[in-house]
Design an enzyme around this catalytic site. Structure first.
Site: not given
Ligand code: G3I
Length: 320
Positions: A131, A172, A208, A238, A240
């Site tokens: 990030e 990432n 996400h 990650e 979702d």
């Protein structure tokens, strides 16, 4: 049969899940997590972060990370190690420290070298830098960027490569799933690390996502290819897909097709190596604590019952 079996049949290395130490006392939870038909890979959600591993300067604690490493080893699962250099979850000695450039470079190198050496040979991949970008593609303000400048990124990658030459080293970030300023800037990070002569092996798109805003498999796929064309691999790290809760039947159906789109995109690009969901059950999802009124983002509900999203991922991988 299961998500990992189907992913491997489609040529991928794994389908996996994040987990966390506190959850592992939940026996039915851990039993499903350890089932390699569904999960061939795990990621520690918190226990390898800076605040968990170097709370005081140059004093390292590995116990929680080690527990997850041994769980993965015992199950025969790959491990994505997460994460070395991130602006968040930093202990206060570093986030509020006032270090000059050379000192912070040496602190960062020391952290990277110690963690990567401790877990050498155990990590399929490391999220080396997490990030570092704003939505508009500029660098995010952080103690590392402010003090060291953009060179903190290649410096971190070089230190990780020296400590474990066989771990795959990833940049990432979130909102790298579709084309735009942030994805372009992440591609520039790859090129910049390469131009410093440091090793970078992959880009991780956290993914996400929001039900109904995922886009088509083909648009996701061309974005993956914009990274793999740089000579690196790609993973959804990650995943979702959240919604306001409770979800209606039509929202659940949309969520299932969104999960299928992400899976199909990965399936269709040889260098997309796998998908990791950010825990597998709504019981342990981070979403409701951060986005009030939202959740139900994962393929298993809070009672460990598989949802339509599960079947959609399975079918999108194709037959085993
Ligand atoms: O360990 C403490 C516990 O002692 C304390 O009693 C409790 C009370 O709040 O907090 C516990 O720490 C929490 C920790 O998770 C472990 O459960 C933190 O408050 C909480 O902030 C932390 O959240 C984590 C979050 O990163 C922090 O940024 C989530 O679990 C974790 O899933 C999440 O993961 C991040 C990825 O690393 C990077 N990408 C985004 C993703 C979601 O935010």
């Amino acid at each position: 049969d299961g998500l990992n079996i189907r992913a491997k049949a489609a040529g991928k290395l794994y389908f996996g899940s994040a987990t966390d130490n506190g959850e592992l006392n939940d026996v039915p939870y851990t039993k499903t997590l350890s089932n390699t038909s569904d999960f061939g890979q795990i990621t520690p959600g918190n226990s390898m972060k800076w605040d968990a591993t170097e709370k005081s300067r140059n004093v390292f604690s590995y116990a929680n990370g080690d527990s997850i490493v041994s769980l993965a080893a015992g199950n025969g699962q790959l491990l994505r190690c997460h994460t070395l250099v991130w602006h968040s979850q930093l202990p206060s000695w570093i986030s509020s420290g006032d270090f000059d450039n050379a000192t912070l470079v040496s602190i960062m190198r020391n952290h990277v070298t110690n963690l990567v050496t401790h877990w050498k040979g155990k990590c399929y991949a490391w999220d080396v830098v997490n990030e570092a970008l704003n939505e508009d593609g500029t660098y995010r303000t952080s103690v590392f960027y402010n003090t060291i400048g953009p060179a903190f990124i290649p410096i971190a990658f070089a230190a990780a490569a020296a400590a474990d030459p066989s771990a795959k080293l990833y940049y990432n970030d979130y909102n790298l799933e579709s084309a735009g300023a942030k994805s372009k800037a992440a591609a520039n990070i790859v090129k910049q690390v390469q131009s410093y002569g440091a090793k970078i092996d992959g880009v991780g798109a956290q993914a996400h996502l929001i039900v109904g805003s995922v886009g088509s498999a083909s648009s996701l796929q061309s974005n993956i290819q914009s990274f793999t064309s740089l000579g690196v691999e790609f993973a959804y790290t990650e995943l979702d897909i959240r919604s306001t809760t409770p979800m209606s039947d039509s929202t659940k159906a949309q969520q299932a097709s969104d999960y299928a789109a992400v899976t199909t995109a990965c399936k269709n690009v040889a260098k997309c190596v796998g998908i990791t969901i950010w825990d597998y059950t709504d019981k342990y999802s981070w979403i409701p604590s951060v986005f009030a009124g939202q959740g139900e983002a994962l393929p298993w509900d809070l009672n460990f019952v598989k949802k339509a999203a599960y079947t959609a991922i399975l079918n999108a991988w194709g037959t085993a």
